[in-house]
Design a protein around this motif. Structure first.
Motif, short mmCIF file in Angstrom:
data_model
loop_
_atom_site.label_atom_id
_atom_site.label_comp_id
_atom_site.label_asym_id
_atom_site.label_seq_id
_atom_site.Cartn_x
_atom_site.Cartn_y
_atom_site.Cartn_z
N ILE A 26 44.66 49.35 52.05
CA ILE A 26 44.61 47.92 51.75
C ILE A 26 44.47 47.78 50.24
O ILE A 26 43.47 48.20 49.67
CB ILE A 26 43.43 47.24 52.47
CG1 ILE A 26 43.68 47.29 53.99
CG2 ILE A 26 43.26 45.80 51.97
CD1 ILE A 26 42.52 46.80 54.80
N ASP A 27 45.53 47.26 49.61
CA ASP A 27 45.52 47.17 48.15
C ASP A 27 44.88 45.86 47.69
O ASP A 27 45.19 44.79 48.22
CB ASP A 27 46.95 47.24 47.60
CG ASP A 27 47.56 48.61 47.85
OD1 ASP A 27 46.78 49.60 47.93
OD2 ASP A 27 48.80 48.69 47.99
N ARG A 28 44.04 45.97 46.70
CA ARG A 28 43.45 44.76 46.11
C ARG A 28 44.55 44.02 45.34
O ARG A 28 45.29 44.64 44.56
CB ARG A 28 42.33 45.15 45.16
CG ARG A 28 41.49 43.98 44.67
CD ARG A 28 40.29 44.52 43.88
NE ARG A 28 39.26 43.49 43.71
CZ ARG A 28 39.25 42.60 42.73
NH1 ARG A 28 40.20 42.62 41.81
NH2 ARG A 28 38.30 41.71 42.65
N PRO A 29 44.69 42.72 45.55
CA PRO A 29 45.74 41.98 44.82
C PRO A 29 45.62 42.17 43.31
O PRO A 29 44.50 42.20 42.78
CB PRO A 29 45.49 40.52 45.23
CG PRO A 29 44.79 40.61 46.54
CD PRO A 29 43.97 41.85 46.48
N GLU A 30 46.78 42.30 42.66
CA GLU A 30 46.80 42.56 41.22
C GLU A 30 46.06 41.49 40.43
O GLU A 30 45.30 41.78 39.53
CB GLU A 30 48.26 42.63 40.73
CG GLU A 30 49.03 43.87 41.19
CD GLU A 30 48.74 45.09 40.32
OE1 GLU A 30 48.52 44.89 39.11
OE2 GLU A 30 48.72 46.22 40.85
N SER A 33 42.95 35.81 40.79
CA SER A 33 42.86 34.37 40.51
C SER A 33 44.14 33.63 40.90
O SER A 33 44.14 32.41 41.03
CB SER A 33 42.54 34.15 39.03
OG SER A 33 43.48 34.84 38.23
N ALA A 34 45.22 34.38 41.08
CA ALA A 34 46.49 33.74 41.47
C ALA A 34 46.59 33.58 42.99
O ALA A 34 47.55 32.99 43.48
CB ALA A 34 47.67 34.58 40.97
N GLN A 35 45.61 34.09 43.71
CA GLN A 35 45.66 34.04 45.17
C GLN A 35 45.19 32.68 45.69
O GLN A 35 44.29 32.06 45.11
CB GLN A 35 44.70 35.11 45.74
CG GLN A 35 45.10 36.52 45.38
CD GLN A 35 45.94 37.15 46.45
OE1 GLN A 35 45.50 37.29 47.58
NE2 GLN A 35 47.15 37.54 46.10
N THR A 36 45.78 32.26 46.79
CA THR A 36 45.23 31.08 47.48
C THR A 36 43.99 31.54 48.26
O THR A 36 43.79 32.74 48.47
CB THR A 36 46.24 30.50 48.48
OG1 THR A 36 46.46 31.48 49.51
CG2 THR A 36 47.55 30.16 47.80
N ASP A 37 43.19 30.58 48.69
CA ASP A 37 42.01 30.93 49.48
C ASP A 37 42.40 31.70 50.74
O ASP A 37 41.73 32.65 51.15
CB ASP A 37 41.24 29.67 49.88
CG ASP A 37 40.49 29.08 48.70
OD1 ASP A 37 40.49 29.72 47.63
OD2 ASP A 37 39.91 27.98 48.86
#
Ligand code: ZN
Lengths: 101, 184
Positions: A26-30, A33-37
């Motif tokens: 499971i990769d942590r998103p790069e 802060s650009a992720q939606t909730d």
């Protein structure tokens, strides 16, 4: 007691020396802060909860201390393989075929 | 240098026909993490770093055991700590690494005698015969993480964090007495 092979130590050792550490790959998103909730919640909380062969992380807590990956059958507790963190995800069909021999 | 505290003073914990357990004199301890040019790190310390987990090396009174793929524990005399620290600090700009003096963190038990292996087996789930003479391992012992050095077939050293020391001393004392009672 389950015996687990640590790919760093090269030894097969009792389960008591190890700690389970959740689903693997499971990769942590790069850029969090650009992720939606919803996307962030998906990353943080949602897991496959596999019944059968499961790609998961373990840590050789009371040994070399390293995290590594494993494929374990969650029904039988059989470990098909353990491999170092960062190594590619092994092909499950091949693993199961090897195991059936 | 960190302040040296130790929970147990050098003393004999238990001495029976089965095994003898004692608390060693204080020695210097350094926790080392490094990757890359390990030869340069070894040169700075004065001991070539072993890279096989469990392997040990010793030179000029400095003893090193490889605990993980990039982790070593270094035992030195109290008088050598500063020399080793300075040598590693000089290396730091060209080869970043982690060096932490942990002298006050642990005590060492010596465990020896005809039933030393049996005594260790009461707290260690792993097969102790796979730790060969001249090797060392970090492992699980009666609820604590310890580093076990095998110096001879029936002669061991066990490095234990202070917070576990008195508890593990009690385990070893009880075990040595029970084993001796079985011999009698
Ligand atoms: Zn390991």
């Amino acid at each position: 007691m389950i015996q687990i092979h640590c790919p760093y130590c090269g030894e097969t050792l009792p389960e008591l020396e190890f700690a389970y550490a959740g689903e693997a790959h499971i990769d942590r998103p790069e850029s969090p802060s650009a992720q939606t909730d919803e996307e962030w919640a998906e990353f943080l909380f949602m897991r496959q909860n596999v019944k059968g062969p499961h790609f998961e992380r373990w840590r050789h807590l009371h040994g070399c201390g390293r995290f590594f990956n494993a494929v374990r059958n969650t029904i039988t507790d059989r470990f098909y393989i353990t491999y170092k963190a960062g190594e590619p995800r092994p092909d499950l069909a091949t693993l199961l075929e090897e195991d059936n021999k | 240098m960190s302040k040296h505290i130790s929970s147990l003073a050098p003393s004999v914990v238990v001495d029976t026909a089965a095994a003898r357990v004692a608390v060693s004199q204080m020695i210097g301890r350094i926790s080392l993490r490094a990757r890359g040019d390990l030869a340069a790190v070894g040169q700075a310390i004065g001991v070539e770093l072993p890279t096989q987990i469990g392997a040990r090396a010793k030179a000029d009174g400095i003893e090193v055991a490889c605990l993980g793929p990039d982790e070593w524990t270094v035992l030195v005399s109290l008088g050598q700590i500063e020399k080793v620290e300075d040598a590693l600090a000089a290396l730091y700009p060209s080869l970043p690494h982690s060096m932490t003096e942990v002298t006050g963190r642990e005590v060492t038990f010596t465990i020896e005698g005809p039933q030393a292996v049996e005594l260790l087996s009461i707290g260690a789930p792993r097969d102790l015969s796979t730790i060969k003479v001249g090797q060392a391992r970090r492992m699980f012992f009666d609820g604590a993480t310890v580093v076990l050095w095998r110096d001879a077939e029936t002669s061991f050293r066990m490095d234990v964090w202070n917070s576990f020391a008195s508890f593990l001393a009690t385990t070893l004392e009880t075990g040595a007495k029970e084993l001796a009672a079985e011999l009698a």
